[in-house]
Design an enzyme around this catalytic site. Structure first.
Site, short mmCIF file in Angstrom:
data_model
loop_
_atom_site.label_atom_id
_atom_site.label_comp_id
_atom_site.label_asym_id
_atom_site.label_seq_id
_atom_site.Cartn_x
_atom_site.Cartn_y
_atom_site.Cartn_z
N LYS A 52 32.20 8.27 2.32
CA LYS A 52 31.89 8.52 3.73
C LYS A 52 30.40 8.32 3.95
CE LYS A 52 29.91 12.78 3.01
NZ LYS A 52 28.47 13.06 3.21
N ALA A 101 26.91 8.45 -8.07
CA ALA A 101 26.69 9.90 -7.99
C ALA A 101 25.37 10.18 -7.27
CB ALA A 101 26.66 10.49 -9.40
N GLY A 124 29.91 11.44 -0.84
CA GLY A 124 31.08 12.31 -0.93
C GLY A 124 32.06 11.94 -2.02
N GLY A 125 31.62 11.21 -3.05
CA GLY A 125 32.55 10.73 -4.06
C GLY A 125 33.34 11.82 -4.76
N GLY A 126 32.67 12.86 -5.22
CA GLY A 126 33.35 13.94 -5.93
C GLY A 126 34.34 14.67 -5.04
N SER A 127 33.94 14.96 -3.80
CA SER A 127 34.82 15.65 -2.87
C SER A 127 36.02 14.78 -2.51
CB SER A 127 34.05 16.02 -1.60
OG SER A 127 33.03 16.95 -1.88
N SER A 128 35.79 13.49 -2.34
CA SER A 128 36.89 12.58 -2.03
C SER A 128 37.87 12.49 -3.21
CB SER A 128 36.35 11.20 -1.67
OG SER A 128 37.40 10.34 -1.25
N ASP A 188 32.97 19.41 1.75
CA ASP A 188 33.39 18.11 2.27
C ASP A 188 34.86 17.80 2.00
OD1 ASP A 188 30.81 17.77 3.10
OD2 ASP A 188 30.26 16.30 1.57
#
Length: 291
Positions: free
Chosen positions: A12, A95, A100-104, A136
């Site tokens: 995002k 990273a 928002g990679g981890g949340s996605s 997120d």
């Protein structure tokens, strides 16, 4: 069903990010527009009848107890499901970028395991679990671009015109807690309303006007982040040299700019991550659970 393969976890962009105050518990009050992009991590899921949870990393190694495993455990604890899964994570989103990679990834795990394990939870139930994993995660479970308020818990669906974007991430990151604890962080931006950034449109959801966003907003975290990571400014200057107006997304060090249809980016420094992407109207897994 024993496998789900090549399941997307989209990133995002924060079209703007304002800090409008701070609660008594220390959490900051924010306003933002979160927009889905088609730059995605990819995950594979294999059913494990033995009840074990395991993860395999393709590309950069994740922390031993990352959000994917935490999401899987939270889903099992909420439902009493005895099944397990092997999760294969192929990282494409960098990273500490604010994408928002981890949340996605966590949201995709909840959606995929809900299907793989045959649990049948609706979106409200999954978001309730997601709220405990990170601010997120509910956005990615919601399935639509959103006007975001509070500490990230208040989401109002919005539409955004189809567009292309340039995203640039320098090798250095910046600590989110360090940014938010800085005495130099602006914490009193005037509260905005959706209509101030929306086009004159009678669609079901307010349609965000990119021009108004560019003229009347910014990222309040950016000045502090640029002190911690001067390369953020270098990325913005590089975009500006190509006629593009860049700004930071989220609390990471990635910057982005609206990219005209016919324009492509010039080569940049070899240690930068440079990516061209498009926005999405809805999450690719929006139909994987009921509302």
């Amino acid at each position: 069903m024993s496998q789900l393969r090549d399941v997307p976890a989209p990133g995002k962009l924060n079209l703007f990010l304002h800090v409008t105050g701070r609660r008594d518990d220390g959490y900051h009050l924010l306003q933002s527009v979160f927009m889905l992009i088609d730059w995605c991590d990819r995950l594979d899921f294999t059913l494990r009848p033995d009840g074990q949870l395991s993860r395999e990393d393709v590309g950069p190694s994740l922390p031993p107890d990352d959000l994917c495993l935490r999401a899987a455990r939270a889903l099992r604890e909420a439902t009493g499901c005895p099944l397990g899964a092997h999760i294969r994570v192929t990282k494409h989103l960098p990273a500490e970028a604010g994408l928002g990679g981890g949340s996605s990834d966590a949201a995709t795990c909840l959606l995929a395991l809900n299907r793989l394990w045959g649990l049948g939870l609706n979106r409200t139930a999954l978001r309730r679990i997601g709220e405990r994993l990170g601010a997120d995660v509910p956005f990615f479970l919601g399935g639509r671009n959103a006007w975001v308020e509070g500490v990230g818990e208040h989401l109002t669906p919005v539409s955004v015109p189809a567009a292309r974007f340039a995203v640039v991430k320098p090798p250095s990151g910046a600590s989110t807690p360090t940014i938010f604890s800085s005495p130099d962080l602006k914490r009193d931006t005037k509260t905005a309303i959706i209509q101030g950034f929306a086009a004159n449109d009678k669609s079901e959801h307010p349609v965000i006007d990119f021009r108004r966003i560019a003229e009347a907003s910014g990222n309040d975290l950016q000045p502090v982040a640029q002190v911690l990571c001067p390369e953020v400014g270098d990325c913005i200057d590089w975009l500006q040299s190509q006629g593009l107006q860049g700004r930071m997304t989220g609390s990471g060090t990635a910057v982005f700019a609206l990219l005209p249809t016919a324009q492509h980016l010039l080569p940049g420094p070899g240690n930068w991550v440079i990516h061209e992407c498009s926005n999405m109207d809805v999450h690719p897994l929006i139909d994987w659970c009921s509302d």
